[in-house]
Design a protein around this motif. Structure first.
Motif, PDB file in Angstrom:
ATOM      1  N   GLY A 136       1.078  -1.155   0.010  1.00  0.00           N
ATOM      2  CA  GLY A 136      -0.287   0.178  -0.097  1.00  0.00           C
ATOM      3  C   GLY A 136       1.186   1.564  -0.041  1.00  0.00           C
ATOM      4  O   GLY A 136       2.144   1.304   0.259  1.00  0.00           O
ATOM      5  N   THR A 137       0.348   2.016  -0.069  1.00  0.00           N
ATOM      6  CA  THR A 137       0.339   3.519  -0.283  1.00  0.00           C
ATOM      7  C   THR A 137       0.277   5.050   0.767  1.00  0.00           C
ATOM      8  O   THR A 137      -1.741   4.173   0.674  1.00  0.00           O
ATOM      9  CB  THR A 137       1.179   4.031  -1.007  1.00  0.00           C
ATOM     10  OG1 THR A 137       0.273   4.637  -1.681  1.00  0.00           O
ATOM     11  CG2 THR A 137       2.009   3.519  -2.298  1.00  0.00           C
ATOM     12  N   GLU A 138       0.775   6.027   1.990  1.00  0.00           N
ATOM     13  CA  GLU A 138      -0.324   6.550   2.635  1.00  0.00           C
ATOM     14  C   GLU A 138       1.099   7.371   2.564  1.00  0.00           C
ATOM     15  O   GLU A 138       1.615   7.437   2.373  1.00  0.00           O
ATOM     16  CB  GLU A 138      -0.824   5.899   3.196  1.00  0.00           C
ATOM     17  CG  GLU A 138      -1.505   7.037   4.107  1.00  0.00           C
ATOM     18  CD  GLU A 138      -2.243   5.970   4.896  1.00  0.00           C
ATOM     19  OE1 GLU A 138      -2.411   5.245   5.252  1.00  0.00           O
ATOM     20  OE2 GLU A 138      -3.711   6.738   5.264  1.00  0.00           O
TER      21      GLU A 138
ATOM     22  N   LYS B 128       4.071  -0.447   4.183  1.00  0.00           N
ATOM     23  CA  LYS B 128       3.852  -0.067   3.690  1.00  0.00           C
ATOM     24  C   LYS B 128       4.601   1.488   5.341  1.00  0.00           C
ATOM     25  O   LYS B 128       4.967   2.552   3.977  1.00  0.00           O
ATOM     26  CB  LYS B 128       2.852   1.056   3.188  1.00  0.00           C
ATOM     27  CG  LYS B 128       1.502   1.240   4.079  1.00  0.00           C
ATOM     28  CD  LYS B 128       0.560   2.073   2.931  1.00  0.00           C
ATOM     29  CE  LYS B 128      -0.368   2.034   4.563  1.00  0.00           C
ATOM     30  NZ  LYS B 128      -0.169   2.971   5.746  1.00  0.00           N
TER      31      LYS B 128
ATOM     32  N   PRO C 296       2.177   7.471  -5.603  1.00  0.00           N
ATOM     33  CA  PRO C 296       0.910   6.419  -4.898  1.00  0.00           C
ATOM     34  C   PRO C 296       0.849   4.411  -6.082  1.00  0.00           C
ATOM     35  O   PRO C 296       0.049   4.289  -6.041  1.00  0.00           O
ATOM     36  CB  PRO C 296       0.005   7.562  -6.249  1.00  0.00           C
ATOM     37  CG  PRO C 296       0.817   7.843  -6.557  1.00  0.00           C
ATOM     38  CD  PRO C 296       1.575   8.401  -6.020  1.00  0.00           C
TER      39      PRO C 296
END
Lengths: 753, 753
Positions: free
Chosen positions: A457-459, A524, A604
């Protein structure tokens, strides 16, 4: 680039205080006037509440209040953590109906036992079969409630929802579909086709520390919380929403977590905060192990069919699969990500993967380390293995031949970002355990392999680096450390700034003072917070060198930072210690501004990680007992920033995978009552069951965006283990077990059939 | 530049919760297992301790321990807060000898009364006369201990120390001298010379909240403290030093302060921290009002001689002065700054100012709002007024003629930075109260004027601005708010960022998580932290506009921030609310980094502030009673960022000045025992004594470096009040009182003489 603190094994920065028992967890906190809370929970999977009699409880010493839905806000119960206390109806065994508040834990427990709830039992659907039968009792007769943001944390919100908004109410809350080509044509072109049904069990994440929250009303009308969570800012938001407060009025301190594995996003924090507000006193709720087993947020049961065809020369021609997920009483299952992964690991022109999320009268599921992936890959990798066997293909060659490469389409048509799947499988193939598999077989062992992966994931994230008067660098981040990320973030800051990691101090504030980082989930934290930390450290270093250049009357380019001091290159006498410089920025009349670096990062594009594993097993066919004699965990980690911690993740994933494969199941009887409600019945792998030989092999295919090329490493290693074990058992016995866990009983039966 | 939130009156952002009693002070905190501490203090000004008997105290219920010097580290007692517990000898009445720790406050108090200390009294020097007499008892026979950093906080460390290191031990701990020209020649050229002796009294800062500290040992070996202090980072440093810990191991939370006025830098924090470590339990010490009066950190007594000469046409020809300061048992007096200010306000070619810091067997002095300045200017402005009278000069014309201008030399030869002294005096001269002074005289009142000023301090600072999901902006600063600086800093951030101040939330962390700012002292928080806040807000705004430009597909230059949303200029439909933007930076998969602005500031050039005041008094010669019927406070504030708060500072300074002038004195008997040890004896001005008519006039001569031109405003308004009152009394009665405070008794005697 040569690195000093990156790529080398280093112990956890808080390892000493952890093993000494000096770390203070939420359960160690107490506040003056604090009330202890205990839940009164439903014994029925589905029932109407006729009456709640609190009189006997309130008469007990120390019991201060018994809260029920009558004292709770009438918010729509759109997610599990907004169920608060049951209003009118209960939907799973263990659902909170009342909350007893008392001066001591023991008094709260006595109080909870003295609350009398009058129920009228209703028919319940506690299995997939019952929930999908005609005229099944509906979990939500008024329509399925909307989900939460939590699923997104695992990269799970990736599949198209093909649910039909017009359909009559049913327990099927979501349908997903990925497809391309023509599967009928594909199967027609195959030289062999395997079609099998696979099931997995509900599994509990089995963290040591139960869910625990302490809430304190603030004089200004806000709420302070201390809690064991993976997602400080998310819980802050949810508590604010439920309490009707601006987010800035909720100050949440994410305490050290004693294990979570995906289960600790948000659960009872809003309830505890409401109770604290109601009583205007601090309130603490600490779940018991029984409550944890009965009604926390376990991994869901999957029932799957996989049909796969290939040509004699090893080309996959068609893949068809269906996945039914028993998600308990709420949606937000990992059905989408499971279906996507199942259809994306290998390239196949003809593809049809369907998934259904089905609700039952059971506790809703939560995330568990790579949610949905151990289940999906157990099915896929078992079926592929069987197909390879039928076609007499080498199972790793067969996988390599079809494995996806960077840029090739996933099941949803989007291209894979840069991945190291081939390199991972190839590394396993080159491993002595595979090369010399016949030796193991000669010793009576079965050898199985399997592959799996996680998209990651990314954040966005931010970080701060502030130089202190004693020459240490404070690194302030908002992320929760589950797996040693603090140690790695400190090393990244140290490397970038140019000092020793033991001079970096991790500062964890609360949701008001810490810079934002996302939930610890989706493998992540290092991947997304790492670059923010590096940017903050680089910013701080630049500020420092500018000050030092003035103080040393030199050009900043001529300076270097070595052993805690700034030196003018080539002039060994022209040095300034960091604390000396820092003091000039933090004293009366000082002419230099404090070194205060900030880093910001958003990216992203995720960095998927793959694991290929080999299990060697010894099967006692007389008892059905399986011993994992060897487990080889190969994984593409992008770059092992701290090989010791990465190896720890890989080993831990493998051992939890053994739990999936051979041991763990939340089993229910026909009435929906949990049969394995304690750690006596729910068997976790013990240390002597955690593979006699446990090996890790790190493959390093750098990610585009990760710090020094690193990928998330937390989730991949748990994924293929169960499948590798099942394949090894098939290798040893010639029989395939298609239900997890493969207990002695089921294996014994399978071998006898 | 037009400003929206700057230059307009606005209430305190925490005013509501303050007046509602909802703010939690240190005394409102309690921790589990917390012990209450009470001091056992010396009844002698000077004595040997023969024995301490703790048995009776330890036998009392709830008493857990009685600590003495034996349990304290043997550090050199180089400053008052390192005296810890007396070792062998006591040097002032009220000096801590033992610390009793008990489960409740009452039990600790009983325990303290039951500790029996056997003393042998020694001869004591408790007055300047006694301390400087031949063969005086020495406070430190082994030599004067070195001072602390605290004096620097007030800009006090400015004078050359001309102490002779070779001199035999004496109670004179410091000598300063400023001079130029030839004073003998200067006086010879004068048409009139006035030479007078002036004295002031020891004055207590009389904050509402006493000194209070709570310390808790941390599991990791560090120490957490919550305390009422003006100087979080300084106390952190001192506690770390005394405990022998790295600074990063001391986490200090500066709690809201219930009044300080200079007295709350560091006092008993190291002692409380040591006790907490010794007991391995939280310990809280809250002083009683008696302990505060008897042995806190009062303003010191000055004994001064001023000799000043001028020509008939109003030119100062010579100024000679001597200042003796009774600083109690420790150095760090404001003698240097007092001497410097006395010699710098006016330009005089022939100058000789000498100061002596003298130690006595009394509690050491602390800072009190413009330390040394009310005393020095009482002497100077009284003498000048008398001289103007002798020469029949208009007292304001006379001052204007000689008042220093920017760039002219101070007593130490350094040039004054940009100052507004002339503008300040001129504004008072133009004021109706001065212009129509004869009307007041006709009504039987005396009218007096006086001038004073404060150089101001500087200290580096940093600040952070982080945009939150709810569209608020968190402003994180490490400064302690004594005077409303939080309100002003929030307004500066709001102005710079472009949103409403009620959308800015001040975040105060602790010394580990907050960016560094210096001590709240020297009238410098707004002046030095303000620019850091503005830089942080500008940094955050730039980040925000860059994100918004991408989201709105517009150029950042075309964007404006209005009413909490970003707009494309001229396109009313193209807008984005701040919370919408922020959420895109704080969500799973978000492509924008969190808005995280940081500001850093350092400026070694201070911005002196001056006040000119007019007092109108009604004297009842029969009783000696003085009524201040009117007080006009004129002050150069640079720029009134928030005129409401600036006026509050000016009025508060004036009222405290009335206390200096007419009411307050810590009086001692011949044995060094305090006579005015309660608020019954130590008389503070009551509200009906705080000038019937209290007017403020803000002069705005912008400073070079202050935010929007602001200068520090906290200290100047207290400085000239006592002198103005004394001059008004002389105007009314024709008699001069040269000792502060001018009580009815002394005035009655003076008038009768």
């Amino acid at each position: 680039m040569t690195t000093t603190h990156i790529g080398h094994p280093a112990p956890l920065i808080d390892g000493q205080i952890r093993v000494r028992g000096q770390l203070r967890y939420t359960g160690d906190l107490a506040l003056p006037q604090m009330l202890h809370a205990r839940l009164v929970t439903s014994p029925y999977p589905h029932a109407e509440i006729n009456a709640i009699d609190r009189a006997a409880a309130l008469a007990l010493p120390g019991v201060v209040a018994v809260l029920t839905a009558a004292e709770m806000p009438t918010l729509p119960a759109t997610s599990r953590h907004r169920l608060l206390l049951a209003r009118g109806r209960v939907r799973f065994v263990g659902q909170p109906v009342a909350l007893v508040l008392a001066e001591t834990e023991a008094e709260a427990e006595d109080g909870a036992e003295a609350v009398h709830v009058d129920y009228s039992a209703l028919p319940a659907a506690t299995t997939l079969a019952a929930a999908t039968a005609p005229n099944a009792p509906l979990v939500w007769p008024g329509g399925t409630p909307g989900g939460s943001d939590e699923a997104a944390a695992h990269g799970a919100a990736v599949a198209e929802d093909e649910s039909d908004g017009q359909a009559p109410p049913s327990n099927v809350s979501r349908r997903v579909h990925f497809g391309r080509g023509d599967v009928a044509q594909g199967f027609a072109a195959a030289d062999a086709v395997v079609e099998r049904r696979y099931t997995t069990s509900m599994v509990h994440q089995s963290y040591l520390e139960p869910h625990v929250t302490l809430a304190q009303p603030e004089a200004t009308g806000g709420m302070a919380l201390w809690t064991s969570t993976q997602a400080a800012f998310y819980v802050q938001q949810e508590v604010a929403d439920v309490l009707g407060l601006p987010e800035s009025e909720v100050r949440l301190t994410a305490m050290p977590v004693g294990g979570a594995f995906g289960a600790k996003f948000v659960l009872y924090q809003p309830l505890v905060a409401l109770a604290a507000r109601q009583m205007n006193r601090p309130v603490r709720l600490l779940l018991t192990r029984s409550e944890e087993m009965q009604a926390a947020l376990p991994a869901p049961r999957f029932e799957m069919t996989v049909r796969v065809g290939a040509t004699r020369d090893g080309r996959l021609t068609a893949l068809e699969a269906s996945l039914d997920v028993d998600n308990g009483c709420y949606p937000d299952s990992p059905v989408g990500i499971a279906a996507l992964l199942l259809g994306s690991l290998y390239q196949c022109e003809n593809l049809a993967v369907r998934g259904r999320e089905i609700l039952t009268h059971k506790p809703s599921s939560g995330a568990y380390r790579a949610p949905g992936a151990p289940q999906a890959f157990f099915a896929l990798e078992s079926a592929l293995d069987e197909l390879a066997g039928q076609l007499d293909l080498d199972p790793l060659d067969f996988r390599l031949q079809n494995a996806s490469r960077s840029g090739e389409p996933m099941a949803n048509g989007k291209p894979w970002p840069g991945i190291g799947l081939h390199e991972t499988i190839a590394a396993l193939q080159a491993h002595p355990a595979w090369q010399q598999r016949d030796l193991a077989r000669q010793a009576g062992r079965g050898v199985g392999v399997a592959v799996g992966g996680w998209p990651g994931g990314t954040e966005p994230a931010a970080a701060l680096c502030m130089l202190q008067r004693d020459g240490t660098l404070h690194l302030n981040v908002g992320s929760v450390d589950l797996t040693g990320t603090d140690t790695t973030l400190a090393a990244l800051a140290a490397e970038q700034f140019g000092l020793s990691p033991d001079r970096v101090r991790l500062i964890k504030g609360d949701t008001l003072s810490s810079p934002f980082t996302g939930m610890t989930g989706g493998s992540k934290i290092t991947f997304t917070v790492g670059p923010a930390v590096m940017a903050a450290a680089a910013d701080a270093r630049q500020q420092l060198l500018k000050i030092a250049a003035e103080m040393l009357e030199a050009a900043a380019e001529d300076l270097e930072l070595v052993d805690g001091e700034v030196r003018v290159r080539g002039l060994p006498d022209r040095t300034l210690a960091l604390d000396k410089i820092a003091r000039q920025t933090m004293r009366f009349g000082g002419r230099y501004a404090p070194v205060t670096g900030r880093g910001r990062h958003a990216n992203p594009t995720a960095a998927p990680g793959f694991s290929a594993q080999l299990a060697e097993v010894l099967v006692d066919e007389a008892t059905g007992h399986v011993t994992v004699t060897r487990l080889v965990v190969v994984q593409d980690v992008g770059k092992a920033l701290n090989p010791l911690l990465v190896a720890g993740q890989m080993m831990g994933g493998g051992v939890q995978g053994i739990g999936w494969g051979l041991h763990e199941a939340l089993r229910y009887d026909d009435e929906g009552q949990l049969l394995t409600g304690s750690l006596m019945d729910y068997t976790l792998p013990k240390i002597d069951q955690a593979a006699a030989q446990l090996e890790t092999v790190m493959v390093e295919v750098p990610s585009e965006k990760g710090p020094h090329g690193a990928r998330g490493v937390g989730e991949p290693p748990v994924i293929p283990t169960a499948a590798a074990i099942a394949n090894a058992i098939a290798d040893a016995t010639g029989k395939r077990c298609r239900s997890l866990p493969i207990t002695p009983q089921t294996l014994w039966k399978t071998v006898r059939d």
